[in-house]
Design a protein around this motif. Structure first.
Motif, PDB file in Angstrom:
ATOM      1  N   MET A   1     -56.897 -10.359  46.263  1.00 32.11           N
ATOM      2  CA  MET A   1     -55.710  -9.685  46.775  1.00 32.11           C
ATOM      3  C   MET A   1     -56.021  -8.236  47.146  1.00 32.11           C
ATOM      4  SD  MET A   1     -53.418 -12.190  46.584  1.00 32.11           S
ATOM      5  CE  MET A   1     -52.148 -11.237  47.269  1.00 32.11           C
ATOM      6  N   LYS A   2     -57.208  -7.994  47.664  1.00 35.51           N
ATOM      7  CA  LYS A   2     -57.602  -6.631  48.015  1.00 35.51           C
ATOM      8  C   LYS A   2     -56.708  -6.037  49.090  1.00 35.51           C
ATOM      9  CE  LYS A   2     -62.369  -7.129  46.641  1.00 35.51           C
ATOM     10  NZ  LYS A   2     -63.766  -7.085  47.037  1.00 35.51           N
ATOM     11  N   THR A   3     -56.199  -6.847  49.989  1.00 37.53           N
ATOM     12  CA  THR A   3     -55.325  -6.333  51.034  1.00 37.53           C
ATOM     13  C   THR A   3     -53.941  -6.000  50.475  1.00 37.53           C
ATOM     14  OG1 THR A   3     -56.495  -7.641  52.674  1.00 37.53           O
ATOM     15  CG2 THR A   3     -54.332  -6.813  53.298  1.00 37.53           C
ATOM     16  N   LEU A   4     -53.495  -6.738  49.494  1.00 43.80           N
ATOM     17  CA  LEU A   4     -52.174  -6.495  48.913  1.00 43.80           C
ATOM     18  C   LEU A   4     -52.161  -5.248  48.042  1.00 43.80           C
ATOM     19  CD1 LEU A   4     -49.246  -7.334  48.317  1.00 43.80           C
ATOM     20  CD2 LEU A   4     -50.153  -8.731  46.450  1.00 43.80           C
ATOM     21  N   LEU A   5     -53.066  -5.158  47.089  1.00 45.71           N
ATOM     22  CA  LEU A   5     -53.060  -4.061  46.130  1.00 45.71           C
ATOM     23  C   LEU A   5     -53.852  -2.879  46.657  1.00 45.71           C
ATOM     24  CD1 LEU A   5     -53.499  -6.146  42.891  1.00 45.71           C
ATOM     25  CD2 LEU A   5     -51.383  -5.391  43.996  1.00 45.71           C
ATOM     26  N   SER A   6     -53.487  -1.689  46.206  1.00 46.51           N
ATOM     27  CA  SER A   6     -54.096  -0.460  46.681  1.00 46.51           C
ATOM     28  C   SER A   6     -54.346   0.460  45.491  1.00 46.51           C
ATOM     29  CB  SER A   6     -53.138   0.196  47.672  1.00 46.51           C
ATOM     30  OG  SER A   6     -53.728   1.248  48.352  1.00 46.51           O
ATOM     31  N   ASP A   7     -55.348   1.329  45.603  1.00 48.48           N
ATOM     32  CA  ASP A   7     -55.688   2.233  44.502  1.00 48.48           C
ATOM     33  C   ASP A   7     -54.797   3.458  44.407  1.00 48.48           C
ATOM     34  OD1 ASP A   7     -57.767   0.647  43.599  1.00 48.48           O
ATOM     35  OD2 ASP A   7     -59.233   1.615  44.919  1.00 48.48           O
ATOM     36  N   GLY A   8     -54.073   3.780  45.454  1.00 48.15           N
ATOM     37  CA  GLY A   8     -53.250   4.980  45.434  1.00 48.15           C
ATOM     38  C   GLY A   8     -52.382   5.064  46.660  1.00 48.15           C
ATOM     39  N   PRO A   9     -51.656   6.166  46.781  1.00 50.35           N
ATOM     40  CA  PRO A   9     -50.734   6.310  47.911  1.00 50.35           C
ATOM     41  C   PRO A   9     -51.470   6.578  49.221  1.00 50.35           C
ATOM     42  CG  PRO A   9     -50.769   8.325  46.633  1.00 50.35           C
ATOM     43  CD  PRO A   9     -51.615   7.322  45.888  1.00 50.35           C
ATOM     44  N   SER A  10     -50.861   6.164  50.298  1.00 50.88           N
ATOM     45  CA  SER A  10     -51.356   6.437  51.639  1.00 50.88           C
ATOM     46  C   SER A  10     -51.201   7.923  51.934  1.00 50.88           C
ATOM     47  CB  SER A  10     -50.536   5.623  52.643  1.00 50.88           C
ATOM     48  OG  SER A  10     -50.760   6.065  53.951  1.00 50.88           O
ATOM     49  N   ALA A  11     -52.011   8.416  52.863  1.00 50.46           N
ATOM     50  CA  ALA A  11     -51.865   9.798  53.313  1.00 50.46           C
ATOM     51  C   ALA A  11     -50.595   9.968  54.157  1.00 50.46           C
ATOM     52  CB  ALA A  11     -53.089  10.219  54.117  1.00 50.46           C
ATOM     53  N   HIS A  12     -50.039   8.853  54.638  1.00 52.96           N
ATOM     54  CA  HIS A  12     -48.779   8.888  55.379  1.00 52.96           C
ATOM     55  C   HIS A  12     -47.628   8.980  54.376  1.00 52.96           C
ATOM     56  CE1 HIS A  12     -50.882   7.751  59.027  1.00 52.96           C
ATOM     57  NE2 HIS A  12     -51.484   6.798  58.342  1.00 52.96           N
ATOM     58  N   HIS A  13     -46.844   9.998  54.441  1.00 49.90           N
ATOM     59  CA  HIS A  13     -45.654  10.172  53.603  1.00 49.90           C
ATOM     60  C   HIS A  13     -45.988  10.193  52.105  1.00 49.90           C
ATOM     61  CE1 HIS A  13     -43.784   9.333  57.420  1.00 49.90           C
ATOM     62  NE2 HIS A  13     -44.373   8.156  57.441  1.00 49.90           N
ATOM     63  N   PRO A  14     -46.997  10.942  51.675  1.00 47.52           N
ATOM     64  CA  PRO A  14     -47.404  10.906  50.262  1.00 47.52           C
ATOM     65  C   PRO A  14     -46.315  11.382  49.306  1.00 47.52           C
ATOM     66  CG  PRO A  14     -48.474  12.728  51.400  1.00 47.52           C
ATOM     67  CD  PRO A  14     -47.782  11.896  52.451  1.00 47.52           C
ATOM     68  N   THR A  15     -45.524  12.357  49.702  1.00 55.10           N
ATOM     69  CA  THR A  15     -44.457  12.850  48.823  1.00 55.10           C
ATOM     70  C   THR A  15     -43.433  11.758  48.557  1.00 55.10           C
ATOM     71  OG1 THR A  15     -44.770  15.088  49.671  1.00 55.10           O
ATOM     72  CG2 THR A  15     -42.676  14.619  48.559  1.00 55.10           C
ATOM     73  N   GLU A  16     -43.062  11.043  49.598  1.00 54.10           N
ATOM     74  CA  GLU A  16     -42.082   9.974  49.440  1.00 54.10           C
ATOM     75  C   GLU A  16     -42.662   8.816  48.617  1.00 54.10           C
ATOM     76  OE1 GLU A  16     -42.825  11.514  52.277  1.00 54.10           O
ATOM     77  OE2 GLU A  16     -40.935  12.434  52.906  1.00 54.10           O
ATOM     78  N   ILE A  17     -43.904   8.429  48.897  1.00 55.88           N
ATOM     79  CA  ILE A  17     -44.523   7.319  48.172  1.00 55.88           C
ATOM     80  C   ILE A  17     -44.601   7.643  46.676  1.00 55.88           C
ATOM     81  CG2 ILE A  17     -46.645   5.953  47.892  1.00 55.88           C
ATOM     82  CD1 ILE A  17     -45.051   5.237  50.411  1.00 55.88           C
ATOM     83  N   GLU A  18     -44.832   8.900  46.338  1.00 58.33           N
ATOM     84  CA  GLU A  18     -44.946   9.274  44.931  1.00 58.33           C
ATOM     85  C   GLU A  18     -43.615   9.223  44.176  1.00 58.33           C
ATOM     86  OE1 GLU A  18     -47.627   9.820  42.721  1.00 58.33           O
ATOM     87  OE2 GLU A  18     -48.340   8.643  44.408  1.00 58.33           O
ATOM     88  N   GLN A  19     -42.490   9.131  44.891  1.00 54.99           N
ATOM     89  CA  GLN A  19     -41.219   8.984  44.183  1.00 54.99           C
ATOM     90  C   GLN A  19     -41.288   7.784  43.241  1.00 54.99           C
ATOM     91  OE1 GLN A  19     -37.911   8.943  46.938  1.00 54.99           O
ATOM     92  NE2 GLN A  19     -38.652  10.788  47.953  1.00 54.99           N
ATOM     93  N   PHE A  20     -41.764   6.646  43.748  1.00 57.61           N
ATOM     94  CA  PHE A  20     -41.968   5.464  42.905  1.00 57.61           C
ATOM     95  C   PHE A  20     -43.402   5.373  42.402  1.00 57.61           C
ATOM     96  CE2 PHE A  20     -38.131   3.803  45.096  1.00 57.61           C
ATOM     97  CZ  PHE A  20     -37.403   3.447  43.974  1.00 57.61           C
ATOM     98  N   GLY A  21     -44.362   5.902  43.175  1.00 61.17           N
ATOM     99  CA  GLY A  21     -45.763   5.800  42.807  1.00 61.17           C
ATOM    100  C   GLY A  21     -46.087   6.434  41.470  1.00 61.17           C
ATOM    101  N   ARG A  22     -45.347   7.461  41.079  1.00 67.80           N
ATOM    102  CA  ARG A  22     -45.619   8.097  39.777  1.00 67.80           C
ATOM    103  C   ARG A  22     -45.360   7.151  38.606  1.00 67.80           C
ATOM    104  NH1 ARG A  22     -40.423  12.128  39.183  1.00 67.80           N
ATOM    105  NH2 ARG A  22     -39.020  10.779  40.340  1.00 67.80           N
ATOM    106  N   LEU A  23     -44.726   6.019  38.889  1.00 70.69           N
ATOM    107  CA  LEU A  23     -44.497   5.016  37.844  1.00 70.69           C
ATOM    108  C   LEU A  23     -45.653   4.026  37.729  1.00 70.69           C
ATOM    109  CD1 LEU A  23     -40.737   4.258  38.596  1.00 70.69           C
ATOM    110  CD2 LEU A  23     -41.670   5.780  36.831  1.00 70.69           C
ATOM    111  N   ALA A  24     -46.681   4.153  38.583  1.00 68.63           N
ATOM    112  CA  ALA A  24     -47.801   3.209  38.563  1.00 68.63           C
ATOM    113  C   ALA A  24     -48.399   3.124  37.165  1.00 68.63           C
ATOM    114  CB  ALA A  24     -48.870   3.618  39.576  1.00 68.63           C
TER     115      ALA A  24
END
Length: 171
Positions: A1-24
């Motif tokens: 599932m390498k395409t599905l899962l990712s190691d971190g947020p994209s450089a696109h919209h990082p502030t927005e992604i971190e709203q939920f991403g900080r719960l990783a």
């Protein structure tokens, strides 16, 4: 599932992604149900795991209850759930598109989410009611989630369910 899962947020919209991403990471939960009929509340254990997905442009989570420590040796309880949530930031709308897939009961819910102050609020209409799911009191190791319902257009809200979460392991 390498395409599905990712190691971190994209450089696109990082502030927005971190709203939920900080719960990783992995969380243990105490889930409390508050029946609308006034009968006593009940509390069960659960687990919640969050992670980045889709090249870091989404945040997935899987939640289950009861937690593994409370599942009997038979492996099933009459009252359990394992669900998948998919959250994708929509830059055109400047909000999150959210879908919950509940496997135990076949639930499928679509909501929109946005940050309001220090909280992340997801909302949807459910018949004539409004439903609001809110992540609040988020720290590095804890958060509080609540499920509320309004039958009067949002003037008043009744607490149906709440979750107190404690981080077990970071992403």
């Amino acid at each position: 599932m390498k395409t599905l899962l990712s190691d971190g947020p994209s450089a696109h919209h990082p502030t927005e992604i971190e709203q939920f991403g900080r719960l990783a990471g992995q969380w243990t939960t105490r889930i409390t149900y508050h029946p609308a009929d006034g009968s006593p509340s009940r509390t069960i254990s659960g687990e919640w795991e969050f992670g980045y997905a889709l090249e870091g442009r989404a945040v997935l989570d899987v939640w289950r209850w009861p937690g593994r420590e409370d599942v009997p040796a038979t492996g099933r309880t009459p009252d359990q759930e394992c669900g998948l949530c998919v959250r994708i930031w929509d830059p055109r709308l400047q909000l999150w598109r959210f879908t919950f897939h509940g496997t135990a009961r076949g639930d499928l819910l679509h909501m929109f989410a946005r940050r309001i102050g220090d909280e992340i609020v997801m909302e949807r209409a459910a018949g004539s009611d409004l439903v609001r799911w809110t992540f609040g009191d988020i720290t590095a190791d804890t958060f509080h989630w609540r499920n509320q319902r309004s039958s009067d257009g949002g003037r008043t809200w009744r607490l149906d369910q709440e979750v107190h979460a404690r981080r077990l392991k970071s992403h």
